[in-house]
Design a protein around this motif. Structure first.
Motif, short mmCIF file in Angstrom:
data_model
loop_
_atom_site.label_atom_id
_atom_site.label_comp_id
_atom_site.label_asym_id
_atom_site.label_seq_id
_atom_site.Cartn_x
_atom_site.Cartn_y
_atom_site.Cartn_z
N ASN A 61 10.27 -55.94 -20.00
CA ASN A 61 10.50 -55.46 -21.36
C ASN A 61 11.99 -55.32 -21.66
O ASN A 61 12.45 -55.61 -22.75
N THR A 64 13.25 -58.75 -22.42
CA THR A 64 12.86 -59.20 -23.77
C THR A 64 13.77 -58.62 -24.83
O THR A 64 14.30 -59.34 -25.68
N ILE A 65 14.01 -57.33 -24.76
CA ILE A 65 14.81 -56.75 -25.84
C ILE A 65 16.27 -57.12 -25.72
O ILE A 65 16.97 -57.27 -26.72
N ILE A 68 16.42 -60.30 -27.44
CA ILE A 68 16.40 -60.10 -28.90
C ILE A 68 17.78 -59.68 -29.39
O ILE A 68 18.33 -60.19 -30.35
N MET A 69 18.37 -58.75 -28.63
CA MET A 69 19.67 -58.21 -29.03
C MET A 69 20.73 -59.31 -29.06
O MET A 69 21.47 -59.46 -30.03
N ILE A 78 21.23 -51.19 -27.09
CA ILE A 78 20.05 -50.77 -26.35
C ILE A 78 20.48 -49.64 -25.42
O ILE A 78 21.55 -49.70 -24.81
N TRP A 80 19.01 -47.75 -22.16
CA TRP A 80 17.89 -47.93 -21.21
C TRP A 80 17.86 -46.80 -20.21
O TRP A 80 18.89 -46.30 -19.81
N VAL A 160 11.24 -48.16 -26.72
CA VAL A 160 10.67 -49.32 -26.05
C VAL A 160 9.73 -48.76 -24.97
O VAL A 160 10.17 -48.03 -24.09
N ILE A 171 15.87 -49.15 -28.63
CA ILE A 171 16.69 -50.18 -29.23
C ILE A 171 17.09 -49.67 -30.61
O ILE A 171 16.29 -49.06 -31.32
N THR A 173 18.91 -50.67 -34.16
CA THR A 173 19.49 -51.67 -35.04
C THR A 173 20.30 -50.94 -36.10
O THR A 173 19.93 -49.87 -36.55
#
Lengths: 1276, 119
Positions: A61, A64-65, A68-69, A78, A80, A160, A171, A173
């Protein structure tokens, strides 16, 4: 690790050069491909030393992000793991600003140390509660470009999830809103700056308002100084400040342009360019910070442009936003601000100059009036001082020679005249200055005018003339100022008298206009006024020359004054005059008070007594008569040279000093000398009643309340203190001011007196001045107290009256009303309806809680809230339990309630007015209706017709289930007029039109048309709608049915076919019978067998009858089916009648006699009408077996033809006559033995109806019948 | 005696019988049909001088026969009389192009008169 869909070469947007995948990167790094600077950094960072661990071990995961980022162009970061280890992309670099690149891999709490207290709670929500959050336009001071900058971001934090449950990271934005936020607030400022300064009328106003509106944007304008240029003194001066104290060192009041100043006024005003001042925070300590935490370090001074001729140059100094670069945008904004201020100033200046011009003109006028007024005053004082001694002299008549006395009298009269002139002038100047305090009150104008006029009676009669006064009843109130009205009447009368040497003077008060005005006219039989003088008559100081009058006195001001006074009453004055015959002055004033200034209108009239001074007018007039008698006046006047004023005509009679009723003072002292002394001191200004002891004083005070009491202490019978005590216990005397007089000196005496309730204390001996001062002071005090008490009482009375009135209204109201007062909401009023609600329990005086113990707390709270907040409350169908029968048993009732706060004069909530309407029965009734409607719908759903209901406008709101089943539609398709789309399109227009017409007319509707079924096939329906009315007859609903008549139509079609076939089938054999019969006849005719011949003739008759029976039966069937056919054409009516008669004549012995002719062509079905006539003739013959004739009459008028068939037979009973046109009806009793089906008249009647006519009968039993019909010659 | 022939098409035998008696007495040759199935071939073969047609006859209706004949240039000259008890008979006959109409029930005088009009 797969790398599906990600190209091996990714173009970085910023650099536009290919970034190759790291050679040797294994699958674990593919998700980090590309991503520009940050992609590179993430790839090259040794993550094994961070809590995230080596990249190969990053969970799916996270991969994946991160992917995306890195591929996003939006700033994203992000966080984490529990520490929120930070990863971010290229667009986000500008947000981390100076913290880049260290921020990568650091915990968020470290990176965002400076704003951590802002974002920590949100991040907690994301990580701990697994909830996304959203912050709009959050202000963040960031160092994106090397300086602390004001930025606004919209953040969206999203958790997430971890595969193991919980939150693995988040995450975020980001959207940069900085430009929008700043743009909006700057625009808002410019808008309010414009709006607020638009009304400025002076430069000061404009600057003040402009500066004030600058405070609305403390972000971009932390502080502002507004200076205007004083070119004459070569300096600038402060005109306004925003967000900064005026006494701040940075705000000098005036600065010479030459002087050395931090603010570059000279440079800005000379160059007209903005100048930036650096380090202002170093120059001045404690500068305001505006919206920020720290003061501006920069300021800018911009020129205020002056537009047009009226502008005024200046300089605007603005402290700059410390978190914003002074870039082009900022500079532009400041320029716009300065520009707006400049135009506000010039607008204000333009206005100000205009106003100054107007004021200068007004000032000149005022000065003139003031001068007038001053001069009059100056005259008055010496005149008054002159009059005193003259009057004293006149009073000592016996000491004067008659010559001296006469001279003194003349002197006196002229001084008086001068005084009146001066007073008139003074009055004028008061009117001009608008300072006349009129008091318009409702007045019995007829009476007051008559009284005024009659005061002249003796003078007029003494002069041998006649005074008549006529007054009519005036409908409606007349508002006049009494004093002014007196002046009007007396001036006019005085004029009339002056210029009338013989004859009469007539005063009339009558209604005028259309009953909305009143008219005063004064008519004399005097010298009259030359026509050329008329237009100038009311001009001030105008003189009419060469007219003889009773006296030469006159100022030429009287009529002008009268006109002004009349104008003040909203009225007008007219004059008509014939030279040598007399004049009439007519004053007209409107009724009512609407035309008067409301503040000068008094609704209650004072007593309309005539004041004493008016006698002086009449006295003066009398004087003229006496003068004339002695002729001394003219002699004297001539001698002293007043003759030059002979042409001076009209007398002005001005206001004289009013003599008010003097205040009354009661003096109690046992010492006669003392009484005399005090009386002498006081009598000049007061009326003094002196008594010798306390008892007498008390009696006097009770008898006639004095305005003030002076009382000695030591007196026989009742001493001063006793008097005081007695006075204070009497209701009428309690408030009379009392001043004690005592010879006992010392403080304690006065204290004793005051303690006893005296208002003041004077120790003998006292000076005259002291006594007068004290008396005057206490009278004034008492007057003020009386007035204020009266005012208070009046307002109390008024409030009480209003309350009473309100309560009376409440008590009679048909709804439950109660008044609750005070914090505890004590029941102050409960009207009868409200009382019924509580079973007449005694609730008055009880707090709400106790008065209504059954009301649940949440409902009580509603009341308290209304009281607390002052917000009214209202609700419909509020379900509240009440102990309606006082049995403790609660009944649920529905109420419509309104709780209105009641406010005091000071706007405090002091109670609640509650209005409750019991709507239980309505609610229950409605529920029943709703239930019954529900039942009805259930029923309607189960019947075979398609049914519906519509509101009063015909908008359908309900269909039964059959409708939906048949049409396959839903309510949504059908709502309102939607059903019309189901009509067969060719019929739709016609159906809609008819439907709408019937709905609007409120009439039953019926129509036949096709409706589309769900299979797309149309079926015939007979549709009906009937209105449903409420008990007032008002339509509130339509109920409609649609009955499928496809089958019925099919049946009808079949019946038509049957009729056709039947007629064919029946008549064909008849044809044969008839044919054979005729053939037989021919044979028999030749054989000479007479018997056979007779039988065959009879057989023929019966064949004919059978034929017509068949025809009739078929016609009835057709009529029933509405299918009777007509062949309309034009034919000669007389021919028709002739043919019909000829066809019947051979069958009977009656003589059929035709009278009259139509002589016209008629439009109709000839065969059918022949059928009718034949039928009538057949009947006539049939039912008159004994008669020998039947009369047929044909008549016509312009539009119709009429045919009558009269027989002389058995006739028809009256009660049967209305039935004979019914189908199958036979006149039984009397018609026995007559054959027939009883359908002939029915068919005839139908045929005539179809010809727009009527078949009628007139008959008497045993006397025969007359059948007649009338049909139009040309039907519509 | 003349050589004129009348074709009568009517399913009621009584009427046919009467018509035949009456018209034969007048010297016409009479052709009788109780249905109209073969009427065109009969007309073709016998070339009658007048047609008397029942409106509703078994087979093709009198109305339709009339229309067909009036559309045929070789036959349209033959006068047609339609007989019917139907209320609208006269209108239908006129519409179809028939020259005459005889309302049922008629008497033999009427029949004689109308035939004489055309022959």
């Amino acid at each position: 690790m797969e790398n599906k869909g990600i190209p091996s070469t990714i173009y970085d947007d910023n650099k536009k050069e290919p970034v190759k995948d790291q050679p040797g990167d294994t699958g674990a790094y593919n998700f980090l491909a590309g991503g520009g600077v940050m992609g590179e950094r993430i790839r090259s960072k040794d993550w094994s030393k961070t809590p995230l661990g080596p990249v190969e071990e990053w969970p799916q995961n996270l991969q994946t992000i991160v992917r995306i980022m890195l591929t996003s162009r939006q700033p994203i970061w992000i966080g984490w793991g529990p520490e929120l280890i930070k990863l971010y992309n290229d667009p986000y670099i500008s947000i981390v600003g100076g913290k880049h690149p260290e921020a990568l891999g650091q915990p968020a709490s470290v990176v965002w140390q400076d704003i951590w207290h802002d974002i920590e709670p949100m991040l907690q929500q994301v990580m701990e509660k697994d909830e996304g959050t959203y912050v709009e336009s959050q202000l963040l001071i960031m160092e994106r470009y090397g300086y602390a900058e004001e930025t606004y971001y919209t953040f969206s934090y999203n958790p997430v999830p971890s595969p193991q449950g919980g939150v693995a990271g988040m995450i975020c934005t980001n959207t940069d809103d900085t430009r929008r936020v700043i743009g909006e607030r700057q625009l808002a400022l410019l808008r309010s700056l414009t709006a607020e300064t638009v009304d400025a009328r002076t430069i000061e106003d404009a600057c003040f308002l402009a500066a004030r509106s600058l405070t609305y944007n403390r972000h971009d304008l932390p502080f502002a100084l507004l200076y205007l240029l004083d070119t004459a003194r070569n300096e600038v001066y402060l005109a306004g400040t925003s967000n900064i104290e005026k006494n701040h060192p940075a705000v000098p009041e005036r600065v010479s342009l030459e002087a050395d100043s931090v603010w570059p006024f000279l440079e800005v005003s000379q160059t007209g360019r903005p100048v930036i001042i650096e380090n202002v925070d170093k120059h001045f300590e404690g500068l305001p910070t505006g919206a920020w935490q720290r003061p501006p370090s920069q300021a800018v001074a911009v020129p205020i442009p002056h537009s047009g001729e009226t502008g005024k140059p200046g300089v605007l100094v603005i402290g700059l936003n410390p978190y914003r670069k002074f870039d082009e945008g900022y500079q532009g904004f400041i320029n716009l601000v300065a520009g707006q201020i400049g135009s506000s100033i010039s607008n204000a200046l333009a206005y100000e100059e205009e106003r100054r011009r107007a004021e200068a003109l007004a000032e000149i006028d005022r000065a003139k009036t003031l001068f007038f007024s001053n001069v009059s005053h100056e005259f008055r004082t010496p005149l008054t001082l002159m009059l005193g001694p003259i009057e004293d002299t006149l009073a000592e008549k016996d000491k004067l020679t008659s010559e001296q006395f006469q001279r003194a009298e003349i002197l006196h009269r002229n001084a008086l005249r001068l005084l009146r002139l001066v007073n008139a002038l003074l009055e004028f100047s008061r009117i001009e200055a608008g300072r006349v305090q009129a008091r318009f009150e409702p007045t019995d104008l007829a009476t007051i005018t008559a009284d005024l006029a009659s005061s002249f009676r003796s003078a007029i009669e003494k002069a041998g003339m006649e005074l008549t006064v006529e007054t009519a009843i005036i409908e409606g109130p007349v508002y006049v100022d009494h004093e002014m009205w007196e002046k009007i009447v007396l001036n006019l009368l005085s004029n009339a008298f002056k210029y009338t040497l013989q004859g009469q003077i007539k005063v009339r008060v009558t209604p005028a206009g259309e009953g909305n005005a009143v008219e005063l006219s004064v008519t004399d039989s005097g010298v009259g006024i030359p026509e050329n003088e008329m237009p100038h008559l009311f001009e001030r100081f105008h003189r009419v020359e060469g007219v003889a009058g009773r006296t030469i006195e006159g100022t030429g001001i009287g009529l002008a004054l009268v006109q002004e006074l009349v104008k003040l009453h909203g009225g007008s004055i007219q004059v008509s005059s014939v030279l040598g015959q007399g004049s009439t002055f007519t004053v007209t004033i409107p009724l009512g008070s609407n035309h008067l200034p409301p503040q000068q209108v008094a609704e209650t009239g004072t007593t309309s007594s005539i004041r004493s001074r008016l006698n002086s007018y009449a006295q003066e007039a009398l004087g003229w008569v006496e003068e004339a008698e002695t002729s001394l006046a003219s002699e004297w006047v001539d001698t002293v040279g007043f003759g030059g004023e002979l042409e001076d005509n009209f007398e002005g009679v001005g206001a004289e000093k009013e003599i008010p009723t003097l205040p009354r003072i009661l003096l109690a002292d046992d010492n006669a000398d003392m009484r005399q002394y005090v009386r002498r001191l006081l009598s000049e200004k007061y009326t003094v009643e002196a008594v010798s002891d306390g008892q007498a004083a008390l009696e006097a005070a009770r008898r006639n309340r004095p305005d003030l009491i002076l009382s000695d202490v030591m007196m026989p019978r009742l001493d001063g203190f006793g008097l005081l005590k007695a006075l204070r216990t009497g209701d009428d005397t309690r408030t009379i001011p009392v001043i004690m007089l005592s010879a006992r000196a010392g403080e304690e005496a006065s204290v004793e007196g005051l303690n006893a309730g005296a208002d003041d204390y004077l120790t003998k001996p006292f000076s005259a001045r002291e006594l007068l001062a004290r008396v005057a002071a206490h009278l004034e005090l008492a007057r003020v107290r009386r007035e204020s008490e009266a005012a208070i009482q009046r307002s109390r009375d008024e409030a009480e009256r209003q309350r009473q009135q309100l309560y009376r209204t409440f008590m009679q109201a048909p709804v439950a009303i109660s008044v609750l007062r005070g914090e505890d909401l004590v029941v102050d009023l409960s009207n009868p309806v409200n009382q019924r609600m509580v079973a007449n329990r005694a609730i008055i005086g009880k707090p709400l809680k106790e008065a209504y113990p059954e009301i649940p707390p949440e409902t009580l709270e509603i009341f308290y809230r209304v009281y607390r907040t002052g917000q009214p409350y209202s609700a419909r169908e509020l379900l509240t339990p009440l102990d309606l029968n006082n049995t403790g048993e609660l009944t649920q009732r529905y109420w419509n309630v309104a709780y209105e706060p009641m406010r005091s004069e000071t706007d405090q909530v002091e109670g609640i007015i509650t209005v409750s309407v019991d709507v239980t029965s309505e609610v229950l009734a409605r529920q029943i209706i709703e239930e019954s409607e529900e039942r009805f719908r259930t029923l309607a759903d189960n019947i075979s017709q398609l049914t519906w209901m519509a509101d009063e406008d015909g908008d359908i709101y309900w269909f039964n289930q059959r409708w939906y089943d048949f049409t396959g539609t839903t309510m949504a398709d059908m709502a309102g007029q939607g059903w019309q789309q189901m009509i067969q399109p060719e019929q739709a227009e016609r159906v809609k039109e008819k439907f709408t017409f019937h709905i609007q007319a409120g009439k039953d509707w019926e129509d036949t048309f096709q409706i589309c079924g769900k299979d797309g096939n149309y079926s015939w329906f007979l549709s009906r709608a009937i209105p449903i009315r409420d008990k007032n007859g008002k339509i509130y609903r339509w109920f409609g049915t649609n009955t499928d008549i496809t089958e019925r139509l099919e049946l009808e079609k079949r019946r038509d076919e049957f009729i056709g076939i039947a007629s064919h089938e029946l008549k064909t054999p008849l044809t044969s019978i008839k044919g054979y019969n005729q053939l037989l006849e021919r044979i028999v005719r030749d054989s000479g067998n007479e018997k056979a011949k007779l039988y065959l003739t009879k057989a023929n008759v019966y064949i004919g009858r059978l034929n017509s029976l068949i025809a009739d039966l078929l016609d009835v069937s057709r009529i029933q089916a509405g299918r009777l056919d007509f062949n309309i054409g034009e034919f000669d009516f007389d021919d028709l009648v002739k043919e019909a008669v000829e066809s019947i004549q051979p069958t009977t012995n009656h003589e059929l006699k035709v009278n009259g002719k139509a002589e016209t062509l008629v439009t109709g079905d000839r065969n059918r009408l022949e059928q009718v006539i034949t039928n009538l003739l057949t009947n006539a013959v049939k039912y008159s077996p004994q008669a020998s004739e039947v009369l047929i009459r044909v008549t016509r008028d312009d539009a119709n033809v009429e045919l009558e068939v009269q027989d002389f037979g058995i006739g028809i009973a009256r009660d049967k006559q209305n039935k004979i046109f019914d189908r199958f009806y036979r006149v039984e009793s009397s018609a026995k033995g007559f054959s027939g089906l009883g359908i002939g008249l029915f068919i005839s009647s139908e045929i005539i109806k179809r010809h727009q006519g009527e078949l009628a009968v007139e008959s008497e039993e045993g006397q025969g019948s007359t059948f007649s019909f009338t049909i139009p010659i040309s039907p519509d | 005696m003349n050589n004129k022939s009348v074709l009568i098409c009517e399913d009621d035998e009584g009427i046919i019988d009467i018509a035949q008696i009456v018209l034969s007495d007048k010297g016409y040759s009479v052709i009788c049909l109780v249905n109209s199935y073969n009427i065109y071939s009969v007309i073709e073969a016998k070339k009658p001088d007048l047609l008397i047609l029942d409106l509703w006859i078994s087979g093709t209706s009198g109305e339709e026969i009339t229309r067909t004949l009036k559309a045929d240039s070789t036959k349209k000259h033959i006068p047609v009389i339609i007989m019917s008890a139907h209320k609208n008979g006269p209108a239908i006959a006129r519409e179809a192009g028939a020259e005459g109409f005889l309302r049922k029930p008629f008497d033999i005088n009427e029949l004689e008169e109308i035939v004489e009009q055309f022959l």
